[in-house]
Motif scaffolding. Structure first.
Motif, PDB file in Angstrom:
ATOM      1  N   GLU A 117      39.152  -8.177  40.621  1.00  0.00           N
ATOM      2  CA  GLU A 117      37.923  -8.320  39.832  1.00  0.00           C
ATOM      3  C   GLU A 117      37.589  -7.015  39.114  1.00  0.00           C
ATOM      4  OE1 GLU A 117      35.863 -10.861  39.290  1.00  0.00           O
ATOM      5  OE2 GLU A 117      36.355 -12.394  40.787  1.00  0.00           O
ATOM      6  N   SER A 118      37.794  -5.886  39.797  1.00  0.00           N
ATOM      7  CA  SER A 118      37.481  -4.584  39.193  1.00  0.00           C
ATOM      8  C   SER A 118      38.389  -4.274  38.011  1.00  0.00           C
ATOM      9  CB  SER A 118      37.601  -3.474  40.246  1.00  0.00           C
ATOM     10  OG  SER A 118      38.962  -3.281  40.627  1.00  0.00           O
ATOM     11  N   ALA A 119      39.556  -4.940  37.963  1.00  0.00           N
ATOM     12  CA  ALA A 119      40.490  -4.746  36.844  1.00  0.00           C
ATOM     13  C   ALA A 119      40.242  -5.754  35.727  1.00  0.00           C
ATOM     14  CB  ALA A 119      41.927  -4.861  37.343  1.00  0.00           C
ATOM     15  N   GLY A 120      39.150  -6.516  35.835  1.00  0.00           N
ATOM     16  CA  GLY A 120      38.795  -7.457  34.780  1.00  0.00           C
ATOM     17  C   GLY A 120      39.383  -8.843  34.942  1.00  0.00           C
ATOM     18  N   ILE A 434      47.411  -2.893  37.469  1.00  0.00           N
ATOM     19  CA  ILE A 434      47.201  -2.335  38.813  1.00  0.00           C
ATOM     20  C   ILE A 434      48.577  -2.043  39.419  1.00  0.00           C
ATOM     21  CG2 ILE A 434      45.986  -2.618  41.008  1.00  0.00           C
ATOM     22  CD1 ILE A 434      44.480  -4.965  39.782  1.00  0.00           C
ATOM     23  N   PRO A 435      49.185  -0.909  39.105  1.00  0.00           N
ATOM     24  CA  PRO A 435      50.549  -0.618  39.575  1.00  0.00           C
ATOM     25  C   PRO A 435      50.692  -0.654  41.096  1.00  0.00           C
ATOM     26  CG  PRO A 435      49.883   0.937  37.868  1.00  0.00           C
ATOM     27  CD  PRO A 435      48.658   0.161  38.231  1.00  0.00           C
ATOM     28  N   GLU A 436      49.608  -0.375  41.817  1.00  0.00           N
ATOM     29  CA  GLU A 436      49.705  -0.310  43.279  1.00  0.00           C
ATOM     30  C   GLU A 436      49.458  -1.651  43.954  1.00  0.00           C
ATOM     31  OE1 GLU A 436      45.285   0.441  42.432  1.00  0.00           O
ATOM     32  OE2 GLU A 436      47.228   0.759  41.457  1.00  0.00           O
ATOM     33  N   ILE A 437      49.300  -2.739  43.178  1.00  0.00           N
ATOM     34  CA  ILE A 437      48.895  -4.018  43.766  1.00  0.00           C
ATOM     35  C   ILE A 437      49.913  -4.531  44.783  1.00  0.00           C
ATOM     36  CG2 ILE A 437      49.909  -5.359  41.868  1.00  0.00           C
ATOM     37  CD1 ILE A 437      46.724  -6.236  43.878  1.00  0.00           C
ATOM     38  N   GLY A 438      51.211  -4.339  44.519  1.00  0.00           N
ATOM     39  CA  GLY A 438      52.232  -4.804  45.458  1.00  0.00           C
ATOM     40  C   GLY A 438      52.103  -4.145  46.815  1.00  0.00           C
ATOM     41  N   ASN A 439      51.929  -2.826  46.818  1.00  0.00           N
ATOM     42  CA  ASN A 439      51.779  -2.098  48.082  1.00  0.00           C
ATOM     43  C   ASN A 439      50.497  -2.489  48.800  1.00  0.00           C
ATOM     44  OD1 ASN A 439      54.173  -0.676  47.720  1.00  0.00           O
ATOM     45  ND2 ASN A 439      53.172   1.013  46.641  1.00  0.00           N
TER      46      ASN A 439
END
Length: 452
Positions: A117-120, A434-439
């Motif tokens: 949500e914070s990423a739109g 969000i590059p870190e979403i996978g981790n």
């Protein structure tokens, strides 16, 4: 003789011509270097309710034999901690050891939804679409090579049905496979939205575009008409395609998924899931309430289809376009109802012809008009402003500074906002945002396992 004809070079029909051919051994062999993952979106009521639980448990028992599945993701909505603990007990009792629970109302996945949500990414609309969208991210984080979708309310599920769905993806390297099956129990017809909305409106649009020479639109409509059951929720997708596909939160998701497959895939199959009766939950019509049941489903499907054609594909519509579509749709639907009535009579089935006709006139026709009006509003207003500002010299200076361009930009923006199709970006795009979403997803999974 069984039908085994192929109708198109674009889509392969995989028929069930034999009950004896077991595909499990081949799928298991290929799973040594591939990682197929199955997603089961489920409301907690589908396993904590005494009436529903045997259906859910049967699905898990059947999946015990699907040795080729790397993981099974069960996305739980509207569930408490006690519900999740109960689900863990059910999973243990079935002997499954490769199941991951995605507790959407729990603290860990709650934080992931907040991050999106914070990423739109608007995930405010709760439901199956939101649940599955997160499960796609989990499957990607698990390095899945393909993903399958299976509903949690299938009363007649057998493992071999799933084997057939995954087979073209795993063995033939297809990108997309969709199940089809008969929606009749031998006593009456089901699948009302497919029979009375999807097929008739596609045929109506085909006639309309054929008359106007809209070849680009005709290709999309012809593609959708090739599918025997466009609204089936059982699909399997190659992970590379899945990452690039957009998704929807509303009832139009199956239509949008097919349109995305049309745009982005070139190896597509539709698979005969079963030759027998396929039974799951049935929706009520809710004629008087456009926000519930088949009424809501119909509106979402129409909005998704017309939004794709008008907003995304650039179809130019005249002031009488939607009126013509409704008139043609009603004519086609009446023809279809007559055919279903005759089929029912020839096979001794119950058929509520009056009810079907009311559904067409009171629900679907009105839904087409309502969606059409919403899509027309920004176009009509902008056309009026463009004419007015072009004809009057008082606006010359403003036009030099981009007034008319601003009007056109506002029209394009409003086209998206007037119809709430709730489309989500692809996971490929989301990973860029969000590059870190996978981790973060992997961390949430590990914490869930440890019960932190």
């Amino acid at each position: 003789m069984s039908d085994y004809s192929q109708k198109s070079t674009r889509i392969t029909n995989i028929y069930q011509l034999s009950d004896d051919n077991d595909l499990l051994e081949k799928l298991t062999q290929y799973s040594h270097w591939k990682k197929p993952v199955l997603i089961i979106p489920a409301l907690a009521s589908e396993f904590n309710n005494a009436e529903n639980r045997p259906i859910f448990e049967n699905i898990l028992r059947e999946l015990k034999g699907a040795s080729y599945l790397s993981n099974i993701i069960i996305g739980v909505d509207a569930g408490t901690k006690e519900d999740v603990d109960l689900l863990k007990e059910i999973i243990t009792d079935t002997g499954l050891t490769n199941v991951l629970i995605q507790w959407n109302d729990g603290p860990r996945f709650g934080q992931l939804y907040e991050l999106l949500e914070s990423a739109g990414i608007d995930l405010s609309q709760r439901g199956k679409g939101r649940n599955v969208f997160m499960s796609f991210g989990v499957a990607i984080a698990l390095s899945a090579t393909s993903v399958g979708l299976l509903d949690a309310d299938i009363k007649t599920f057998k493992r071999r049905q799933l084997d057939r769905l995954f087979y073209p993806i795993e063995i033939f390297n297809y990108q997309f496979a969709k199940a089809y099956y008969a929606r009749s129990d031998g006593k009456q017809f089901f699948g009302r939205v497919k029979r009375l909305l999807v097929d008739p409106i596609l045929i109506a649009l085909k006639r309309k575009f054929g008359d106007s020479g809209e070849d680009k639109m005709l290709h999309i409509i012809d593609f959708l008409l090739l599918f025997k059951y466009q609204l089936s929720g059982e699909i399997a997708i190659n992970i590379d395609l899945l990452r690039r596909m957009r998704y929807s939160l509303n009832w139009g998701v199956e239509i949008l998924t097919l349109i995305e497959a049309y745009r982005k895939a070139n190896q597509i199959a539709q698979v005969e899931f079963t030759r027998g009766y396929f039974d799951h939950k049935h929706q009520k019509i809710s004629s008087s309430n456009p926000d519930k049941g088949l009424h809501k489903m119909s509106s979402d499907i129409i909005a998704t289809l017309l939004n794709a054609l008008i907003v995304e594909e650039g179809l130019e519509v005249s002031s009488h376009f939607f009126r013509d579509v409704v008139l043609t749709y009603k004519s086609v639907a009446e023809e279809m109802i007559k055919k279903y009535a005759e089929n029912a009579k020839a096979n001794g089935l119950y058929y509520d012809r009056d009810g079907e006709e009311r559904f067409v006139k009171e629900v679907i026709a009105d839904a087409i008009i309502n969606v059409g009006q919403l899509l027309e509003v920004p176009q009509n207003i902008s056309a009026m402003f463009l004419r007015y500002t072009a004809m009057n010299h008082e606006f010359e200076e403003f036009n030099k500074h981009g007034l008319q361009e601003a009007i056109i930009a506002a029209e394009n923006r409003l086209k998206y906002e007037y119809i709430d199709t709730r489309e989500l970006p692809s996971w490929e795009r989301l990973e860029e945002k969000i590059p870190e979403i996978g981790n973060r997803i992997i961390d949430a999974i590990e914490e869930e396992k440890r019960g932190l």
